[in-house]
Design an enzyme around this catalytic site. Structure first.
Site, mmCIF file in Angstrom:
data_model
loop_
_atom_site.group_PDB
_atom_site.id
_atom_site.type_symbol
_atom_site.label_atom_id
_atom_site.label_comp_id
_atom_site.label_asym_id
_atom_site.label_seq_id
_atom_site.Cartn_x
_atom_site.Cartn_y
_atom_site.Cartn_z
ATOM 1 N N LYS A 203 0.943 -1.236 0.047
ATOM 2 C CA LYS A 203 -0.092 -0.086 0.001
ATOM 3 C C LYS A 203 1.016 1.219 0.040
ATOM 4 O O LYS A 203 1.837 1.451 0.674
ATOM 5 C CB LYS A 203 -0.830 0.103 1.188
ATOM 6 C CG LYS A 203 -1.709 1.363 1.204
ATOM 7 C CD LYS A 203 -2.612 1.217 2.252
ATOM 8 C CE LYS A 203 -2.552 2.139 3.605
ATOM 9 N NZ LYS A 203 -3.564 2.323 4.339
HETATM 10 C C1 R5P Z 1 -2.075 4.665 7.324
HETATM 11 O O1 R5P Z 1 -1.121 3.827 7.847
HETATM 12 C C2 R5P Z 1 -3.557 4.076 7.533
HETATM 13 O O2 R5P Z 1 -3.373 3.030 7.909
HETATM 14 C C3 R5P Z 1 -4.663 4.428 6.557
HETATM 15 O O3 R5P Z 1 -5.320 3.068 6.568
HETATM 16 C C4 R5P Z 1 -4.281 4.730 5.208
HETATM 17 O O4 R5P Z 1 -3.564 5.968 5.332
HETATM 18 C C5 R5P Z 1 -5.662 4.925 4.247
HETATM 19 O O5 R5P Z 1 -6.311 5.885 4.822
HETATM 20 P P1 R5P Z 1 -6.880 7.114 4.199
HETATM 21 O O6 R5P Z 1 -7.445 6.894 2.773
HETATM 22 O O7 R5P Z 1 -7.631 7.834 5.010
HETATM 23 O O8 R5P Z 1 -5.389 7.819 3.819
#
Ligand code: R5P
Length: 290
Positions: A203
């Protein structure tokens, strides 16, 4: 360590050439065992090869931030529209209905509100991950941070060792620090290091040159959404990422902080799985919110 003399930066990404020798719908998974493939297929749709993960793990380091004050009220109604749910153990066991029948990507490292202290070589026991029947374990990787890089790589490596024993994939979550560049060179480095240290999914964040990040990463790359944007901009972000080779999104705030989160997650789903462009998806969002 390799001789660093004359180390040359990569430039031959060949983004126009499809991945070779891939006999499975998930990048890098052709040679994995049945359990790994089954769990990955619960996350990545077998027809499209893509996923819409709903991320609501933010509270494990940030507490009850906007949209996550009451998981039961704001997140539970969205769950049926997601392909996969990403959350911490505490939220899974208290607030995710056990009959939801969605694959879980469990936040498997330990949170801390003092970010320099995060993840001091602590990852969930694999037995607990098995008990909760998770489909993947997510572990953060802070590449370039002198205090956290080695610890977080150790976490990822440990999770990958344990996951390999029992067929549970690991998702490497590339961190972004205040002083870190948000460019394809950094995300490309972090994503590749994550994959080579055992991540089955990475990710990261969308950036200029994102197709190079994807091309050089041997496992599927999904993007985080980041801070809340106007819906059309968030859908454009999704569209560009998918167009540049992302295998989906792992999105939180741009869904659950929307005034119309159910409409938003459905519009994101259409971009990811049906290839809708951002304008069409925004029309869909506007129709659904009525
Ligand atoms: C990041 O480490 C967090 O775990 C979130 O899962 C990630 O940032 C995704 O969330 P968002 O789309 O709000 O950035």
């Amino acid at each position: 360590m390799a001789d660093l003399d004359d180390l040359r930066e990569g430039s031959r990404f060949n983004t126009d050439i499809a991945v070779q020798n891939q006999a499975f719908h998930i990048k890098g998974a052709s040679h994995l065992g049945w359990g790994m493939k089954d769990r990955l297929t619960r996350i990545f749709n077998a027809k499209t090869g893509k996923t819409v993960m709903l991320a609501f793990d933010h509270g494990f380091i940030m507490g009850p931030t906007s949209g996550l004050e009451r998981i039961d009220l704001t997140i539970t109604p969205l769950m049926e529209y997601a392909d996969c749910l990403m959350c911490s153990r505490g939220i899974l066991q208290t607030s995710v209905p056990a009959n939801i029948n969605k694959p879980i990507c469990l936040r498997a490292d330990a949170g801390s509100t003092i970010l320099t202290e995060l993840n001091d070589n602590v990852v969930i026991d694999i037995e607990d991950a098995i008990r909760m029947n998770v489909s993947a374990m997510a572990v953060m990787l802070a590449i370039g941070d002198p205090r956290m890089e080695a610890k977080t790589i150790a976490n990822l490596f440990h999770a990958a060792n344990q996951g390999a024993k029992y067929g549970i994939p690991v998702m490497g979550v590339t961190a972004v620090g205040k002083d870190m560049e948000r460019d394809s060179r950094y995300f490309g480095l972090a994503s590749r290091v994550a994959a080579e240290n055992g991540a089955n999914i990475v990710k990261t964040y969308y950036c200029e040159g994102f197709s190079n990040v994807v091309a050089a990463c041997p496992v599927p790359v999904v993007i985080a959404g980041g801070k809340k944007l106007p819906e059309l901009e968030a859908l454009e972000l999704c569209y560009r990422a998918i167009n540049d080779g992302a295998a989906g999104v792992d999105m939180g705030r741009n869904v659950f902080q929307s005034e119309y989160p159910i409409a938003m997650i459905q519009a994101v789903h259409a971009v990811v799985h049906e290839g809708l462009d951002a304008n069409k998806a925004f029309e869909m969002f506007n129709d659904l919110k009525k």
